[in-house]
Each structure stands twice: as C-alpha cells, then as structure tokens.
Write a protein that holds these residues in place. Structure first.
Motif, PDB file in Angstrom:
ATOM      1  N   ILE A 131      -4.984   5.044   7.774  1.00 53.14           N
ATOM      2  CA  ILE A 131      -5.537   6.218   7.081  1.00 53.14           C
ATOM      3  C   ILE A 131      -5.050   7.498   7.752  1.00 53.14           C
ATOM      4  CG2 ILE A 131      -7.662   7.484   6.566  1.00 53.14           C
ATOM      5  CD1 ILE A 131      -9.050   4.720   6.303  1.00 53.14           C
ATOM      6  N   GLU A 132      -5.097   7.537   9.059  1.00 51.31           N
ATOM      7  CA  GLU A 132      -4.682   8.742   9.785  1.00 51.31           C
ATOM      8  C   GLU A 132      -3.209   9.068   9.530  1.00 51.31           C
ATOM      9  OE1 GLU A 132      -4.989  12.119  11.867  1.00 51.31           O
ATOM     10  OE2 GLU A 132      -6.664  10.795  11.364  1.00 51.31           O
ATOM     11  N   LYS A 133      -2.352   8.052   9.530  1.00 55.73           N
ATOM     12  CA  LYS A 133      -0.916   8.270   9.327  1.00 55.73           C
ATOM     13  C   LYS A 133      -0.579   8.670   7.890  1.00 55.73           C
ATOM     14  CE  LYS A 133       0.458   4.290  10.907  1.00 55.73           C
ATOM     15  NZ  LYS A 133       1.269   3.128  11.311  1.00 55.73           N
ATOM     16  N   ASN A 134      -1.388   8.222   6.937  1.00 53.33           N
ATOM     17  CA  ASN A 134      -1.029   8.387   5.529  1.00 53.33           C
ATOM     18  C   ASN A 134      -2.013   9.228   4.728  1.00 53.33           C
ATOM     19  OD1 ASN A 134       1.366   6.501   5.375  1.00 53.33           O
ATOM     20  ND2 ASN A 134      -0.189   5.161   6.240  1.00 53.33           N
TER      21      ASN A 134
ATOM     22  N   SER B  86      -9.447   6.649  -2.254  1.00 54.79           N
ATOM     23  CA  SER B  86      -8.956   5.570  -1.398  1.00 54.79           C
ATOM     24  C   SER B  86      -9.485   5.723   0.019  1.00 54.79           C
ATOM     25  CB  SER B  86      -7.427   5.551  -1.372  1.00 54.79           C
ATOM     26  OG  SER B  86      -6.901   5.304  -2.647  1.00 54.79           O
ATOM     27  N   ILE B  87      -9.455   6.939   0.522  1.00 56.09           N
ATOM     28  CA  ILE B  87      -9.937   7.184   1.890  1.00 56.09           C
ATOM     29  C   ILE B  87     -11.441   6.921   1.974  1.00 56.09           C
ATOM     30  CG2 ILE B  87     -10.287   8.951   3.648  1.00 56.09           C
ATOM     31  CD1 ILE B  87      -7.638  10.240   2.615  1.00 56.09           C
TER      32      ILE B  87
ATOM     33  N   GLU C 124      -2.284  12.273   4.010  1.00 52.39           N
ATOM     34  CA  GLU C 124      -1.703  13.297   3.143  1.00 52.39           C
ATOM     35  C   GLU C 124      -1.278  12.725   1.796  1.00 52.39           C
ATOM     36  OE1 GLU C 124      -1.739  16.517   3.914  1.00 52.39           O
ATOM     37  OE2 GLU C 124      -2.733  15.951   5.777  1.00 52.39           O
ATOM     38  N   ARG C 125      -0.924  11.448   1.773  1.00 53.38           N
ATOM     39  CA  ARG C 125      -0.468  10.798   0.542  1.00 53.38           C
ATOM     40  C   ARG C 125      -1.572  10.025  -0.166  1.00 53.38           C
ATOM     41  NH1 ARG C 125       4.128   6.887   1.555  1.00 53.38           N
ATOM     42  NH2 ARG C 125       3.978   6.743  -0.704  1.00 53.38           N
ATOM     43  N   MET C 126      -2.677   9.809   0.514  1.00 51.73           N
ATOM     44  CA  MET C 126      -3.753   8.980  -0.038  1.00 51.73           C
ATOM     45  C   MET C 126      -4.712   9.805  -0.891  1.00 51.73           C
ATOM     46  SD  MET C 126      -4.748   6.528   3.176  1.00 51.73           S
ATOM     47  CE  MET C 126      -5.908   5.535   2.248  1.00 51.73           C
TER      48      MET C 126
ATOM     49  N   LEU D 132       0.826  -1.204   0.000  1.00 52.97           N
ATOM     50  CA  LEU D 132       0.000   0.000   0.000  1.00 52.97           C
ATOM     51  C   LEU D 132       0.862   1.257   0.000  1.00 52.97           C
ATOM     52  CD1 LEU D 132      -2.769  -1.070   2.528  1.00 52.97           C
ATOM     53  CD2 LEU D 132      -3.004  -0.833   0.053  1.00 52.97           C
ATOM     54  N   LEU D 133       1.866   1.293   0.856  1.00 55.51           N
ATOM     55  CA  LEU D 133       2.730   2.469   0.937  1.00 55.51           C
ATOM     56  C   LEU D 133       3.451   2.733  -0.385  1.00 55.51           C
ATOM     57  CD1 LEU D 133       4.242   2.056   4.512  1.00 55.51           C
ATOM     58  CD2 LEU D 133       2.576   3.763   3.749  1.00 55.51           C
TER      59      LEU D 133
END
Length: 58
Positions: free
Chosen positions: A39-42, A50-51, A44-46, A5-6
């Motif tokens: 979701i909370e950690k990423n 996706s969210i 900004e990139r998602m 995912l990352l």
C-alpha cells in the motif's frame, strides 16, 4: 499476486478496485507487513476504496 495487482491498479471500475482491496485484506491476515508495504509503495496509483478495504485489519 503482486503482478496481477500492479496490472490493475489504474482501473476505474468499482468492483475491480473493491476486489483489489479484498485480496489485500485477506492476505493481510497472513502477511500484514507485505500488505502495508504494498500500500505504501503504490498508494498514488491505488483507488481510495482499495486502500480502505486493504487496511481494514492492519
């Protein structure tokens, strides 16, 4: 799963972003806390798509 995912979070391809959301949404049935944290950690990139898909059952 997290590594895959990352590696794909910065994609602009619609179907990849949709698939990321679907994978997270499906996993949220088993481990909703992990998905919410991911979701909370990423966020900004998602992609918003996706969210949206990932958050469906949270």
């Amino acid at each position: 799963m997290e590594k895959i995912l990352l590696n794909n979070l910065d994609q602009t391809e619609f179907f990849i972003n949709k698939a990321i959301g679907w994978a997270l949404r499906d996993y949220s049935k088993t481990n909703p806390d992990w998905v919410a944290s991911f979701i909370e950690k990423n966020k900004e990139r998602m992609a918003e798509l996706s969210i949206k898909e990932a958050s469906k059952y949270l």
